[in-house]
Design an enzyme around this catalytic site. Structure first.
Site, short mmCIF file in Angstrom:
data_model
loop_
_atom_site.label_atom_id
_atom_site.label_comp_id
_atom_site.label_asym_id
_atom_site.label_seq_id
_atom_site.Cartn_x
_atom_site.Cartn_y
_atom_site.Cartn_z
N HIS A 1 5.49 7.92 -1.73
CA HIS A 1 4.26 8.69 -1.48
C HIS A 1 3.13 7.77 -1.03
O HIS A 1 3.21 6.53 -1.15
CB HIS A 1 3.84 9.49 -2.71
CG HIS A 1 3.48 8.67 -3.91
ND1 HIS A 1 2.28 8.00 -4.05
CD2 HIS A 1 4.17 8.41 -5.06
CE1 HIS A 1 2.23 7.39 -5.22
NE2 HIS A 1 3.37 7.60 -5.85
N CYS B 1 7.13 4.46 -8.67
CA CYS B 1 7.21 5.06 -7.33
C CYS B 1 7.05 3.98 -6.26
O CYS B 1 6.63 2.86 -6.54
CB CYS B 1 6.12 6.12 -7.15
SG CYS B 1 6.41 7.62 -8.10
#
Length: 336
Positions: free
Chosen positions: A265, A283
């Site tokens: 992301h 992440c």
């Protein structure tokens, strides 16, 4: 009543002369009288689920007076097993996408269900089924799908006898296509993502991954879903509210890789660390412009190959099928 129940008709104080048990469609239950003709017992057989039967018994008492009696009963309904198949109809997915069949309940006979599943493709591709849980089976090619492959998967469950009072619900099929061969390669230790298409490098992106205590997993992951934006809350990954590591924020261009919460992301707050050090909670973060580009370029089913950490990707934490050797994958088939 269970479909394999034994039926008995008893003449108290007399003898049976005839017992007839049948359904409206003519299905009849066979059986035999005892030597004394006072008990009739059904033969071993399996009755149709949901069927209603009428039983008629004829007898004579000790004085030779004839009598009869009748009753009705219903065989209980089967436990239906239905299948949900992904990818969806007419989807275009990446070369790492497994075929996923999820069942409404765990089949009691996995081999019987697996024999009702089939995969055909143009061109033909070698692959195999592997069970990842009691109620979920995947079909994975031996190697990544060839780009442009057309695939049809069928689950021929309609009226399939599964065993243990289970039967198949309806038959379903899905057809989908494999898109361009996009592969993302992430170096956890080099802080770089290399994006390839058809084997050629199209972009190298500086990234950041999980810091100490939040190490990103090495191994082959597959993009499971894409969301233009989503709220990420640390309590969903077991970071307690009020902790110094707690967070709740809106992220852009999110692509899920694991069930445990690893995403690719946009992370504009960590641009200074991207390409240099790992500062995330697991992440893979990148600049807004790079995240926008990869979101548009990549698709569900694209493999993302991570190297550089000692924490491994596991089979069931997302689409972890590619982390098993072909030999190990074959052992997960119910047909073995």
């Amino acid at each position: 009543m269970a479909p394999d129940a034994e039926l008995k008709v008893v003449a108290a104080g007399g003898k049976l002369t005839s017992v007839v048990i049948k359904a409206k469609d003519g299905t009849q239950i066979s059986g035999a009288l005892s030597p004394a003709a006072d008990v009739w017992t059904s033969s071993p057989q399996t009755l149709p689920f949901g069927q209603t039967f009428t039983a008629q018994a004829f007898a004579v008492d000790r004085e030779g007076v004839s009598t009869s009696a009748s009753t009705t009963f219903k065989v209980r309904n089967a436990d239906l097993v239905s299948a949900n198949i992904s990818p969806g109809e007419n989807a275009v997915v990446g070369v790492g996408m497994p075929i996923v069949v999820r069942f409404s309940r765990a089949p009691s006979d996995q081999a019987a269900v697996q024999s009702a599943l089939s995969v055909s493709s143009t061109p033909a591709v070698e692959g195999a089924w592997g069970w990842v849980s009691d109620s979920e089976v995947h079909w994975r090619p031996k190697n990544y799908w060839p780009a442009g492959t057309d695939v049809t998967v069928r689950a021929s469950l309609g009226d399939l006898s599964i065993g243990n009072d289970q039967t198949g619900s309806t038959s379903v099929s899905r057809s989908f296509r494999i898109g361009k061969a996009t592969v993302l390669k992430v170096g956890i230790d080099t802080h770089q993502m290399t994006v390839t298409s058809g084997g050629s490098v199209v972009r190298t992106i500086p990234i950041t991954t999980g810091k100490e205590r939040f190490t990103t997993r090495s191994g082959i992951k597959v993009i499971m879903s894409k969301e233009r934006s989503r709220i990420m809350d640390s309590v969903t990954v077991d970071i307690p509210s009020g902790s110094s590591e707690a967070y709740r924020l809106k992220v852009e261009y999110a692509m899920r890789l694991t069930n445990s919460g690893e995403f690719i992301h946009a992370a504009p707050w960590s641009v200074g660390a991207q390409g240099r050090r790992n500062v995330s909670h697991g992440c893979t973060g990148m600049s807004m412009s790079n995240a926008s580009w990869i979101y548009d370029f990549a698709k569900v089913g694209d493999p993302v190959e991570y190297t550089g950490s000692l924490k491994p990707m596991t089979l069931t934490n997302g689409y972890g099928d590619w982390n098993l050797s072909w030999k190990s994958w074959g052992k997960r088939s119910a047909a073995v």
